[in-house]
Design an enzyme around this catalytic site. Sequence first.
Site, PDB file in Angstrom:
ATOM      1  N   TYR A 166       0.854  -1.187   0.000  1.00 15.79           N
ATOM      2  CA  TYR A 166       0.000   0.000   0.000  1.00 15.79           C
ATOM      3  C   TYR A 166       0.891   1.237   0.000  1.00 15.79           C
ATOM      4  O   TYR A 166       1.887   1.296   0.722  1.00 15.79           O
ATOM      5  CB  TYR A 166      -0.898   0.014   1.238  1.00 15.79           C
ATOM      6  N   ASP A 261       9.261   2.782  -1.082  1.00 12.02           N
ATOM      7  CA  ASP A 261       8.304   3.433  -0.190  1.00 12.02           C
ATOM      8  C   ASP A 261       8.695   3.045   1.239  1.00 12.02           C
ATOM      9  O   ASP A 261       8.333   1.968   1.722  1.00 12.02           O
ATOM     10  CB  ASP A 261       6.883   2.969  -0.521  1.00 12.02           C
ATOM     11  N   LYS A 289       5.287   9.189   8.394  1.00  9.81           N
ATOM     12  CA  LYS A 289       5.092   8.647   9.741  1.00  9.81           C
ATOM     13  C   LYS A 289       6.158   9.153  10.725  1.00  9.81           C
ATOM     14  O   LYS A 289       6.071  10.284  11.212  1.00  9.81           O
ATOM     15  CB  LYS A 289       5.033   7.130   9.661  1.00  9.81           C
TER      16      LYS A 289
END
Length: 453
Positions: A166, A261, A289
Amino acid sequence: MIERQRTDYRGQMTEKSNKSAQAFAEACNCLPGGVNSPVRAFGGVDIGPVFVAGAKGSKIHDIDGNEYIDYVGSWGPMILGHAHPEVLKAIGAAVEKGTSFGAPTLAETALAKKIIAAFDSIEKVRLVSSGTEAVMTAIRLARAYTPKKYGRFANRPYIIKMAGCYHGHSDSLLVAAGSGLAEGAIASSGGVPDSIAKLTVVIPYNDIEAAKAAFGTHKGKIAAVLVEPVAANMGVVPPVEGYLQTLRNLCDQDDSLLIFDEVITGFRLALGGAQELFGVKADITCLGKIIGGGLPAAALGGRADIMDMLAPTGPVYQAGTLSGNPIATAAANATLDILTKEDCYRRLESSAAMLEAGLADAAKEAGIAVTINRVGSIMSCFFTEREVRNFADVQSTNIKRFKRFFAEMLEQGIYLAPSAYEAMFVSLAHSKADIEKTIEAAKSCFRKIKSEK
Ligand code: KE4
């Protein structure tokens, strides 16, 4: 309107969740699904969500007054634990000077330098506000980037991504494997036109032959391979030996870019993320994050010749009102300062290894088949006796058992990610006592689950 009440795994409403249940019902009247990000609705575990009142260190507490040991950590950012005093102090000092200027600040340069110092593959950085933005920009950049020999723009159309990974919710990435490599992907979300979806090729994670075949089918037309170097959005699935290097080699052979990613793995697995751990360099790295320290900040970074293609120095447009926000960069700088100075990754490894071993022993003692995948301080407990190496493997695990495990652990004060397709995050705030309590709770849960049909 979703009236799903929070019950324990035995299906009874518990007095421990009345206020959350009422809050959820009310929220559903004004927010789609009662939430602002789908996974928070607890749809993956068939019970109503917890409404959080606050958090400190390794603990989170809800509006019913229940306290939990938190292994979600806001889905990764809270590696220091919640409300770390030095981060709060930095935020407080920044807030005193105003909250947003829409102008360059010293804190942004300082944060960029910290990221560059941590990642050998990064010479320049662009700060954005979410992981979605970082990856969306990286794809646009990769499509525009052209090795000199191809002249001006190749504008290569195709992106390769892996099933189960994702990368945020930009259109090109809300896709699933199509009927064949040549046809490209199909949309996996409403609102994504086939004309966009088909420019993404979806192949299984950890499948080297599929990657080679995709480069064969689309030779000269692949802008980039986009991958989570350690997958953590289908649960945690590590790369098999040589996988990342093979992707690196395939990209080099066809002048494509390799985009890692590292929104989850960056500053999580090591200061230099998965790249430091596995020794494979990306051309563009996406971060998020942890680098926001719990506030909205993310980034993409890479070689200067690639990054300088971004506006205003180059032809690839990207912008953001709150990019590099002074409060977010204050939290970010404080967080990375701590991670850089203290012996963090050894401590994280020690805590996570203790938890992994304890969970494995508890399952074995109860006679429950589990596979635990762990890399550093992220891990997943899959209910299966088989290895879990890709998305299809995850889908074949006992999801029903996971839901029972989740609900019972919640009743025992352990807050896991409410989905079998997410990760557990261990933070520096998780004490030995927290880990021991979690293991004891798991022993009881596994025994209960084993006794069910
Ligand atoms: P955001 O746009 O949510 O900041 O980041 C998107 C993203 C990009 N890349 C990776 C590897 C990610 O894990 C994410 C977001 N992760 C999810 C859960 N694993 C965030 C939680 C949510 O969607 O509410």
